[in-house]
Write a protein that holds these residues in place. Structure first.
Motif, PDB file in Angstrom:
ATOM      1  N   ASN A 216       0.824  -1.209   0.000  1.00  0.00           N
ATOM      2  CA  ASN A 216       0.000   0.000   0.000  1.00  0.00           C
ATOM      3  C   ASN A 216       0.859   1.261   0.000  1.00  0.00           C
ATOM      4  O   ASN A 216       0.503   2.268  -0.632  1.00  0.00           O
ATOM      5  N   ASP A 217       2.012   1.225   0.700  1.00  0.00           N
ATOM      6  CA  ASP A 217       2.917   2.375   0.693  1.00  0.00           C
ATOM      7  C   ASP A 217       3.458   2.638  -0.707  1.00  0.00           C
ATOM      8  O   ASP A 217       3.630   3.800  -1.112  1.00  0.00           O
ATOM      9  N   HIS A 218       3.739   1.576  -1.443  1.00  0.00           N
ATOM     10  CA  HIS A 218       4.212   1.752  -2.824  1.00  0.00           C
ATOM     11  C   HIS A 218       3.146   2.445  -3.673  1.00  0.00           C
ATOM     12  O   HIS A 218       3.466   3.330  -4.488  1.00  0.00           O
ATOM     13  N   TYR A 219       1.887   2.079  -3.476  1.00  0.00           N
ATOM     14  CA  TYR A 219       0.807   2.717  -4.232  1.00  0.00           C
ATOM     15  C   TYR A 219       0.575   4.153  -3.762  1.00  0.00           C
ATOM     16  O   TYR A 219       0.220   5.027  -4.562  1.00  0.00           O
ATOM     17  N   ARG A 220       0.749   4.399  -2.482  1.00  0.00           N
ATOM     18  CA  ARG A 220       0.667   5.780  -1.972  1.00  0.00           C
ATOM     19  C   ARG A 220       1.741   6.642  -2.617  1.00  0.00           C
ATOM     20  O   ARG A 220       1.492   7.801  -2.992  1.00  0.00           O
ATOM     21  N   LEU A 221       2.949   6.083  -2.720  1.00  0.00           N
ATOM     22  CA  LEU A 221       4.051   6.817  -3.339  1.00  0.00           C
ATOM     23  C   LEU A 221       3.727   7.132  -4.791  1.00  0.00           C
ATOM     24  O   LEU A 221       3.925   8.263  -5.256  1.00  0.00           O
ATOM     25  N   LEU A 222       3.237   6.149  -5.513  1.00  0.00           N
ATOM     26  CA  LEU A 222       2.867   6.352  -6.916  1.00  0.00           C
ATOM     27  C   LEU A 222       1.851   7.487  -7.059  1.00  0.00           C
ATOM     28  O   LEU A 222       2.024   8.395  -7.878  1.00  0.00           O
ATOM     29  N   LYS A 223       0.799   7.449  -6.259  1.00  0.00           N
ATOM     30  CA  LYS A 223      -0.242   8.475  -6.335  1.00  0.00           C
ATOM     31  C   LYS A 223       0.312   9.849  -6.007  1.00  0.00           C
ATOM     32  O   LYS A 223       0.007  10.847  -6.697  1.00  0.00           O
ATOM     33  N   CYS A 224       1.145   9.925  -4.974  1.00  0.00           N
ATOM     34  CA  CYS A 224       1.717  11.203  -4.566  1.00  0.00           C
ATOM     35  C   CYS A 224       2.609  11.787  -5.655  1.00  0.00           C
ATOM     36  O   CYS A 224       2.560  12.986  -5.942  1.00  0.00           O
ATOM     37  N   LEU A 225       3.425  10.951  -6.277  1.00  0.00           N
ATOM     38  CA  LEU A 225       4.317  11.431  -7.330  1.00  0.00           C
ATOM     39  C   LEU A 225       3.533  11.876  -8.564  1.00  0.00           C
ATOM     40  O   LEU A 225       3.867  12.895  -9.191  1.00  0.00           O
ATOM     41  N   LYS A 226       2.504  11.139  -8.912  1.00  0.00           N
ATOM     42  CA  LYS A 226       1.676  11.536 -10.060  1.00  0.00           C
ATOM     43  C   LYS A 226       0.999  12.875  -9.801  1.00  0.00           C
ATOM     44  O   LYS A 226       0.878  13.711 -10.702  1.00  0.00           O
ATOM     45  N   ASN A 227       0.577  13.090  -8.558  1.00  0.00           N
ATOM     46  CA  ASN A 227      -0.081  14.356  -8.221  1.00  0.00           C
ATOM     47  C   ASN A 227       0.875  15.545  -8.287  1.00  0.00           C
ATOM     48  O   ASN A 227       0.428  16.687  -8.449  1.00  0.00           O
ATOM     49  N   ASN A 228       2.173  15.285  -8.160  1.00  0.00           N
ATOM     50  CA  ASN A 228       3.164  16.372  -8.118  1.00  0.00           C
ATOM     51  C   ASN A 228       4.081  16.403  -9.343  1.00  0.00           C
ATOM     52  O   ASN A 228       4.989  17.232  -9.400  1.00  0.00           O
ATOM     53  N   LYS A 229       3.851  15.531 -10.298  1.00  0.00           N
ATOM     54  CA  LYS A 229       4.800  15.366 -11.400  1.00  0.00           C
ATOM     55  C   LYS A 229       4.935  16.601 -12.287  1.00  0.00           C
ATOM     56  O   LYS A 229       5.978  16.812 -12.912  1.00  0.00           O
ATOM     57  N   SER A 230       3.903  17.427 -12.342  1.00  0.00           N
ATOM     58  CA  SER A 230       3.954  18.590 -13.238  1.00  0.00           C
ATOM     59  C   SER A 230       4.753  19.744 -12.650  1.00  0.00           C
ATOM     60  O   SER A 230       5.111  20.688 -13.368  1.00  0.00           O
ATOM     61  N   ARG A 231       5.064  19.710 -11.348  1.00  0.00           N
ATOM     62  CA  ARG A 231       5.744  20.848 -10.718  1.00  0.00           C
ATOM     63  C   ARG A 231       7.115  20.498 -10.137  1.00  0.00           C
ATOM     64  O   ARG A 231       7.847  21.389  -9.722  1.00  0.00           O
ATOM     65  N   LEU A 232       7.478  19.201 -10.139  1.00  0.00           N
ATOM     66  CA  LEU A 232       8.749  18.770  -9.564  1.00  0.00           C
ATOM     67  C   LEU A 232       9.559  17.975 -10.582  1.00  0.00           C
ATOM     68  O   LEU A 232       8.992  17.352 -11.490  1.00  0.00           O
ATOM     69  N   ASN A 233      10.870  17.997 -10.442  1.00  0.00           N
ATOM     70  CA  ASN A 233      11.749  17.132 -11.229  1.00  0.00           C
ATOM     71  C   ASN A 233      12.058  15.906 -10.383  1.00  0.00           C
ATOM     72  O   ASN A 233      12.666  16.010  -9.312  1.00  0.00           O
ATOM     73  N   ILE A 234      11.641  14.738 -10.881  1.00  0.00           N
ATOM     74  CA  ILE A 234      11.655  13.523 -10.079  1.00  0.00           C
ATOM     75  C   ILE A 234      12.505  12.447 -10.734  1.00  0.00           C
ATOM     76  O   ILE A 234      12.334  12.113 -11.906  1.00  0.00           O
TER      77      ILE A 234
END
Length: 292
Positions: A216-234
């Motif tokens: 579940n933590d892996h899926y939380r990470l995925l969701k969080c990164l997708k939500n921020n992908k347009s404003r951060l360099n990841i």
């Protein structure tokens, strides 16, 4: 500041992949690691204006804070003359000169692991640092924390002081926290560069770390990164498995990478022999939401 090695031994660390990773890091002014661990990449790269290292392991972060803010006090506590002050049995270090650093001894490792009860943050750092430098492959999960030091293959205690001082210098003005990764990523300012090195998607990582990272933590990470992908360099490093490829298919770049590494079994628990560890090949995905 110039490149230095991580002050710690750390299971799953990126020491052997540093060169490959640095080739894909773009220019930035704000650098963040939500899963810093041994922070090999932070210590290997040029330090920028703003830096933030985070890890859910509060004992690791406490040790980094003590190294940053009180390096000389930690070095002093590691020395033979202060063993009585920190309640370390003098019989364990009776053959050590008063001004020298405590030796790497299996008996001391056992004492710190099973008996030593820190009374403050400085003593917590003392315990964590000693065990990390003398445990097999830097594994800090108590259940799987074994003695693993050898003079030929490990940093010798006489060099621990210099290790702490150069680490402290690079950590100056670095933000150090022990927060959930979502809080760190969501708080990251626009344009920040994030190096994301979570536990493997498919791995028995609960054997190595103090804090378990669930599916579940892996899926939380995925969701969080997708939500921020347009404003951060990841920049994400993950195990090279099909599930991860599918989950991060939205990334702009994805690379298969391999490198050689060595697990330092300096003291074999079964054979009682002192020998260098076997060499293995690391295989991971480098996942970028930007063009490198």
């Amino acid at each position: 500041m110039k490149s230095i090695n991580s002050p710690f031994r750390y299971a799953g660390g990126k020491f052997y992949a540093r060169k490959l990773i640095l080739e894909h890091i773009i220019n930035h002014n704000y650098y963040i690691e939500p899963f810093c661990g041994g922070a090999s990449i932070f210590f290997a790269k040029d330090k920028v204006t703003d830096n933030w290292l985070n890890d859910v392991d509060d004992e690791l972060i406490n040790t980094l804070i003590v190294i940053r803010d009180h390096p000389n006090e930690l070095i002093s506590l590691l020395k033979r003359r202060n063993c009585e002050i920190s309640r370390i049995p003098t019989e364990l270090v009776q053959n050590v000169e008063i001004g020298e650093v405590m030796p790497a001894l299996k008996e001391l490792h056992t004492f710190f692991k099973n008996e030593y009860m820190p009374q403050n943050d400085l003593e917590r750092a003392l315990k964590w640092y000693y065990l990390n430098r003398t445990s097999y492959s830097g594994i800090m999960n108590r259940q799987n924390m074994y003695w693993g030091y050898g003079d030929k293959y490990s940093m010798q205690p006489k060099n621990w002081g210099a290790n702490i001082l150069r680490t402290s210098e690079k950590l100056q003005d670095v933000r150090l926290t022990s927060l959930d990764f979502e809080e760190v990523i969501d708080q990251a300012p626009d344009g920040a560069f994030l190096f994301i090195d979570p536990p493997y998607f498919n791995a028995d990582q609960d054997k190595f770390y103090q804090h378990f990272f669930s599916r579940n933590d892996h899926y939380r990470l995925l969701k969080c990164l997708k939500n921020n992908k347009s404003r951060l360099n990841i920049f994400i490093t993950y195990d090279n498995v099909e599930e991860v490829r599918d989950l991060y298919s939205w990334a702009k770049e994805m690379y298969d990478k391999e490198w050689n590494y060595c697990i330092q079994r300096t003291d074999d628990q079964k054979e009682k022999t002192d020998k260098k560890g076997k060499r293995y090949k690391g295989k991971e995905l480098f996942i970028l939401n930007y063009l490198s």
